[in-house]
Design an enzyme around this catalytic site. Structure first.
Site, PDB file in Angstrom:
ATOM      1  N   ASP A 150     134.364 -55.867  12.390  1.00 37.46           N
ATOM      2  CA  ASP A 150     133.053 -55.306  12.796  1.00 37.46           C
ATOM      3  C   ASP A 150     132.594 -54.881  11.747  1.00 37.46           C
ATOM      4  O   ASP A 150     133.116 -53.460  11.705  1.00 37.46           O
ATOM      5  CB  ASP A 150     133.474 -54.655  14.039  1.00 37.46           C
ATOM      6  CG  ASP A 150     132.120 -54.300  14.774  1.00 37.46           C
ATOM      7  OD1 ASP A 150     131.175 -54.201  14.230  1.00 37.46           O
ATOM      8  OD2 ASP A 150     132.142 -53.795  16.165  1.00 37.46           O
ATOM      9  N   GLU A 211     131.912 -59.656  13.619  1.00 41.55           N
ATOM     10  CA  GLU A 211     130.929 -59.157  14.922  1.00 41.55           C
ATOM     11  C   GLU A 211     129.554 -58.708  14.782  1.00 41.55           C
ATOM     12  O   GLU A 211     128.770 -59.334  15.579  1.00 41.55           O
ATOM     13  CB  GLU A 211     131.652 -58.198  15.506  1.00 41.55           C
ATOM     14  CG  GLU A 211     131.141 -57.341  16.683  1.00 41.55           C
ATOM     15  CD  GLU A 211     131.637 -57.958  18.050  1.00 41.55           C
ATOM     16  OE1 GLU A 211     132.149 -59.294  17.959  1.00 41.55           O
ATOM     17  OE2 GLU A 211     130.908 -57.511  18.948  1.00 41.55           O
ATOM     18  N   ASN A 246     123.326 -57.261  21.223  1.00 40.90           N
ATOM     19  CA  ASN A 246     122.409 -56.259  20.463  1.00 40.90           C
ATOM     20  C   ASN A 246     121.190 -55.538  21.363  1.00 40.90           C
ATOM     21  O   ASN A 246     120.678 -54.739  21.063  1.00 40.90           O
ATOM     22  CB  ASN A 246     121.915 -56.870  18.896  1.00 40.90           C
ATOM     23  CG  ASN A 246     122.985 -57.575  18.277  1.00 40.90           C
ATOM     24  OD1 ASN A 246     124.135 -57.572  18.548  1.00 40.90           O
ATOM     25  ND2 ASN A 246     122.742 -57.731  17.043  1.00 40.90           N
TER      26      ASN A 246
HETATM   27  P1  NAD Z   1     117.988 -56.947  12.685  1.00 42.84           P
HETATM   28  O1  NAD Z   1     117.933 -57.447  11.016  1.00 42.84           O
HETATM   29  O2  NAD Z   1     117.501 -57.971  13.512  1.00 42.84           O
HETATM   30  O3  NAD Z   1     117.081 -55.647  12.693  1.00 42.84           O
HETATM   31  C1  NAD Z   1     116.964 -54.655  11.693  1.00 42.84           C
HETATM   32  C2  NAD Z   1     115.287 -54.517  11.799  1.00 42.84           C
HETATM   33  O4  NAD Z   1     115.131 -53.485  10.763  1.00 42.84           O
HETATM   34  C3  NAD Z   1     114.508 -55.455  10.790  1.00 42.84           C
HETATM   35  O5  NAD Z   1     113.527 -56.031  11.756  1.00 42.84           O
HETATM   36  C4  NAD Z   1     113.963 -55.135   9.824  1.00 42.84           C
HETATM   37  O6  NAD Z   1     112.792 -55.523   8.992  1.00 42.84           O
HETATM   38  C5  NAD Z   1     113.882 -53.547  10.050  1.00 42.84           C
HETATM   39  N1  NAD Z   1     113.979 -52.545   8.807  1.00 42.84           N
HETATM   40  C6  NAD Z   1     114.821 -52.770   7.789  1.00 42.84           C
HETATM   41  N2  NAD Z   1     114.346 -51.720   6.691  1.00 42.84           N
HETATM   42  C7  NAD Z   1     113.707 -50.757   7.303  1.00 42.84           C
HETATM   43  C8  NAD Z   1     112.948 -49.655   7.196  1.00 42.84           C
HETATM   44  N3  NAD Z   1     113.178 -49.122   5.967  1.00 42.84           N
HETATM   45  N4  NAD Z   1     112.075 -49.040   7.963  1.00 42.84           N
HETATM   46  C9  NAD Z   1     111.913 -49.794   9.152  1.00 42.84           C
HETATM   47  N5  NAD Z   1     112.462 -50.881   9.486  1.00 42.84           N
HETATM   48  C10 NAD Z   1     113.306 -51.484   8.813  1.00 42.84           C
HETATM   49  O7  NAD Z   1     119.396 -56.289  12.943  1.00 42.84           O
HETATM   50  P2  NAD Z   1     120.152 -55.810  14.115  1.00 42.84           P
HETATM   51  O8  NAD Z   1     120.775 -57.081  14.813  1.00 42.84           O
HETATM   52  O9  NAD Z   1     118.864 -55.121  15.250  1.00 42.84           O
HETATM   53  O10 NAD Z   1     120.947 -54.793  13.948  1.00 42.84           O
HETATM   54  C11 NAD Z   1     120.606 -53.707  13.328  1.00 42.84           C
HETATM   55  C12 NAD Z   1     122.076 -52.585  12.989  1.00 42.84           C
HETATM   56  O11 NAD Z   1     122.614 -52.348  14.168  1.00 42.84           O
HETATM   57  C13 NAD Z   1     122.864 -53.327  12.335  1.00 42.84           C
HETATM   58  O12 NAD Z   1     123.796 -52.378  11.368  1.00 42.84           O
HETATM   59  C14 NAD Z   1     123.842 -53.939  13.107  1.00 42.84           C
HETATM   60  O13 NAD Z   1     125.234 -53.991  12.609  1.00 42.84           O
HETATM   61  C15 NAD Z   1     123.758 -52.719  14.241  1.00 42.84           C
HETATM   62  N6  NAD Z   1     124.132 -53.082  15.505  1.00 42.84           N
HETATM   63  C16 NAD Z   1     124.861 -51.945  16.161  1.00 42.84           C
HETATM   64  C17 NAD Z   1     125.046 -52.198  17.708  1.00 42.84           C
HETATM   65  C18 NAD Z   1     125.581 -51.080  18.373  1.00 42.84           C
HETATM   66  O14 NAD Z   1     126.113 -51.227  19.620  1.00 42.84           O
HETATM   67  N7  NAD Z   1     125.626 -49.698  17.951  1.00 42.84           N
HETATM   68  C19 NAD Z   1     124.980 -53.383  18.512  1.00 42.84           C
HETATM   69  C20 NAD Z   1     124.478 -54.438  17.443  1.00 42.84           C
HETATM   70  C21 NAD Z   1     124.328 -54.301  15.983  1.00 42.84           C
HETATM   71  N1  RBV Z   2     130.069 -52.852  20.273  1.00 39.38           N
HETATM   72  N2  RBV Z   2     131.404 -52.834  20.885  1.00 39.38           N
HETATM   73  C1  RBV Z   2     131.177 -52.250  21.898  1.00 39.38           C
HETATM   74  N3  RBV Z   2     132.070 -51.405  24.270  1.00 39.38           N
HETATM   75  O1  RBV Z   2     133.565 -52.280  22.633  1.00 39.38           O
HETATM   76  N4  RBV Z   2     129.940 -51.861  22.165  1.00 39.38           N
HETATM   77  C2  RBV Z   2     129.265 -52.313  20.923  1.00 39.38           C
HETATM   78  C3  RBV Z   2     132.140 -52.025  22.913  1.00 39.38           C
HETATM   79  C4  RBV Z   2     130.102 -53.862  19.169  1.00 39.38           C
HETATM   80  C5  RBV Z   2     128.812 -54.422  18.998  1.00 39.38           C
HETATM   81  O2  RBV Z   2     128.986 -55.949  19.053  1.00 39.38           O
HETATM   82  C6  RBV Z   2     127.905 -54.262  17.653  1.00 39.38           C
HETATM   83  O3  RBV Z   2     127.535 -55.400  16.983  1.00 39.38           O
HETATM   84  C7  RBV Z   2     129.197 -53.552  16.851  1.00 39.38           C
HETATM   85  O4  RBV Z   2     129.772 -52.982  18.237  1.00 39.38           O
HETATM   86  C8  RBV Z   2     128.420 -52.627  15.897  1.00 39.38           C
HETATM   87  O5  RBV Z   2     129.707 -51.942  15.286  1.00 39.38           O
END
Ligand code: NAD
Ligand code: RBV
Length: 486
Positions: A150, A211, A246
């Site tokens: 991940d 992931e 997401n």
């Molecule tokens: P995505 O590519 O769908 O979206 C990212 C967006 O950010 C794009 O639309 C892009 O144009 C925009 N962007 C890029 N640079 C920018 C800037 N400087 N200013 C403003 N906008 C900008 O990606 P996503 O699937 O939405 O994932 C985003 C992040 O979140 C990734 O790092 C992903 O791994 C992570 N993620 C986290 C979780 C979580 O649970 N915290 C869940 C899923 C994904």
């Molecule tokens: N994510 N895992 C959890 N509860 O275990 N929550 C979020 C959980 C994953 C999610 O799939 C995302 O793509 C990733 O964390 C970002 O590190």
């Protein structure tokens, strides 16, 4: 973190893993296991996809004896993923993919079932990479055949480890990046103990399933550079992952993280979401559901237009510094909120990130800001007071707030993501694809969705043969062409 359990030196782990580790795991507190088990039992009922896959394959055991290493948030939901892989026959070891994301009671419950876990909430970076390496080395010295990754840190260790063995001078490349310095120190220790460790590890490695969006970007980069070492399955781009986890996962867990950290009224506040991809869309809905006024920054005109159509204001971060109360980065990009931005923010602004890595917000530069005062309010909540007297609150040190300040996504949505993970692991083991990055076939994506709709009482309409031929799809699916975007 308790340090009653010894942390053997890396050189000892590499040469003598079966003997030097007092216990083949390292977690915060094993006595939390019964609490963890009770929460796992609640979550199992919310993870119908994963439990159905467990039932379907637990007789045949398609992963019998396969060594699987995971680098993925050690949560209650992940415990059920791990135990599903074990039910399918796998020999599993685990580390978390973030220093703050482990739920210690979940880790304890997994260890109690004899799966080695190396993870606790609040690791240092050194501990984090030590854990990742430990999860990769079985007591007999063997290394993983499959990886569940991940964000790509386990994949990075394999690739960088091999690169260092081919060219040890890479260890001397100067870098300002603190995490890279830690990785280089770890790889130097491994190299000086056993200069063919990673060659042997890569020989045993069959594939990886990834992931998240950021990890998938890393894989496509390596594919493009011809440096990718194994076949990889991009789990993120299964529709039942990115269009659910997401979006709806973040819709649930962003507000959860902010509320647990700050316990502040959200209604009426101005919230800036940087990035309007899948995570940005879920994050905007999360805060808009609490009646925040939503502002969005985007670099992509399509996503900016989508934000306008959702009724949000699209502007730059500079436009909003004097008015925004809450900032959330969701871009997967770097330096999106700079220390200079924070120096100009409104008093009491809350700043956090929900993207995978902590480089979206310039936390190091904030710490180094001349005259800044940092006050730790509680774990994962820091107040920074600037010399002019205004302050900001930084959540989870800029690391993903939903896992740092809360417990990540809820089980039901993770059941979709993790069903894809298990299907990907079975595919990698069975099909032995060429090196490359693949997504699972749409039939499996539809199957994952099918496994979840009954739980919600949804009833599908059955396509009639004449209708199927009229719209040109097979009567039992796939119901959409590959290019359909959902
Ligand atoms: P995505 O590519 O769908 O979206 C990212 C967006 O950010 C794009 O639309 C892009 O144009 C925009 N962007 C890029 N640079 C920018 C800037 N400087 N200013 C403003 N906008 C900008 O990606 P996503 O699937 O939405 O994932 C985003 C992040 O979140 C990734 O790092 C992903 O791994 C992570 N993620 C986290 C979780 C979580 O649970 N915290 C869940 C899923 C994904
Ligand atoms: N994510 N895992 C959890 N509860 O275990 N929550 C979020 C959980 C994953 C999610 O799939 C995302 O793509 C990733 O964390 C970002 O590190």
């Amino acid at each position: 973190m308790n340090n009653q359990i010894n942390m053997p030196e890396i050189s000892e782990i590499v040469t003598n893993p079966g003997n030097v580790r007092q216990k083949d795991y390292k977690i915060a507190d094993l006595s939390l296991s019964s609490w963890g088990r009770l929460e796992i039992e609640i979550a199992e009922k919310e993870m119908p996809g994963l439990m159905a896959i467990r039932q379907k394959y637990s007789q045949d055991k398609p992963l019998q004896g396969v060594r699987i290493m995971g680098s993925l948030h050690m949560t209650v939901q992940t415990a059920i993923l791990i135990e599903t892989l074990v039910a399918l026959g796998a020999n599993v070891r685990w580390a978390s993919c973030n220093i703050f994301s482990t739920q210690d009671h979940a880790a304890a419950a997994v260890v109690e079932k004899n799966v080695p876990v190396f993870a606790w909430k609040g690791e240092t970076l050194e501990e984090y990479w030590w854990c990742t390496l430990n999860a990769m080395i079985w007591p007999d010295g063997n290394t993983p055949q499959l990886i569940v990754d991940d964000g790509g840190d386990a994949t990075l260790l394999m690739h960088k480890g091999l690169a260092v063995e081919k060219d040890p001078s890479l260890l001397n490349c100067p870098t300002d990046n603190k995490e890279l310095q830690v990785v280089n120190r770890l790889l130097a220790k491994v190299y000086h103990t056993d200069s063919s460790f990673w060659h042997r590890a890569v020989e045993q490695w069959v594939g990886v399933s990834e992931e998240t969006t950021t990890g998938v970007h890393r894989l496509y980069h390596m594919q493009k550079d011809n440096t990718l070492l194994v076949p990889a399955i991009n789990v993120n781009d299964s529709v039942t992952k990115s269009k659910f986890d997401n979006i709806y996962g973040c819709r649930h867990s962003l507000v959860d993280g902010i509320c647990r950290a700050m316990d502040v009224m959200l209604a009426g506040k101005n919230a800036m979401i940087c990035g309007f991809g899948d995570v940005g869309k879920g994050s905007a809905e999360s805060l808009s559901g609490q009646k925040c006024k939503i502002f969005v920054s985007e670099i992509d005109p399509i996503c900016a237009l989508q934000a306008c159509m959702a009724g949000y204001n699209v502007c730059t971060i500079e436009d909003i510094l004097k008015t925004a109360d809450i900032y959330v980065t969701a871009t997967g990009n770097k330096d999106v909120i700079t220390a200079a931005h924070m120096s100009k923010m409104k008093d009491q602004a809350i700043v956090c990130n929900i993207g995978h890595f902590d480089n979206e917000i310039q936390v190091d530069a904030l710490n180094d800001w001349p005259g800044i005062k940092k006050i730790n309010i509680k774990p994962q909540v820091d107040k920074y007071i600037f010399p002019d007297g205004h302050c900001i609150y930084m959540l989870a040190e800029g690391r993903l707030v939903n896992l740092g300040c809360a417990t990540g996504h809820p089980s039901f949505v993770m059941s979709n993501s993790f069903s894809n993970q298990v299907l990907a692991q079975m595919d990698l083991w069975k099909n032995r694809r060429e090196i490359g990055v693949y997504v699972l076939p749409k039939e499996l994506d539809e199957e994952v969705a099918q496994l979840h709709i009954d739980k919600l009482g949804a009833k599908l309409t059955k396509l009639r043969p004449d209708q199927a031929s009229y719209i040109g799809v097979p009567i039992n699916g796939p119901f959409k062409p590959a290019h359909y975007r959902y």
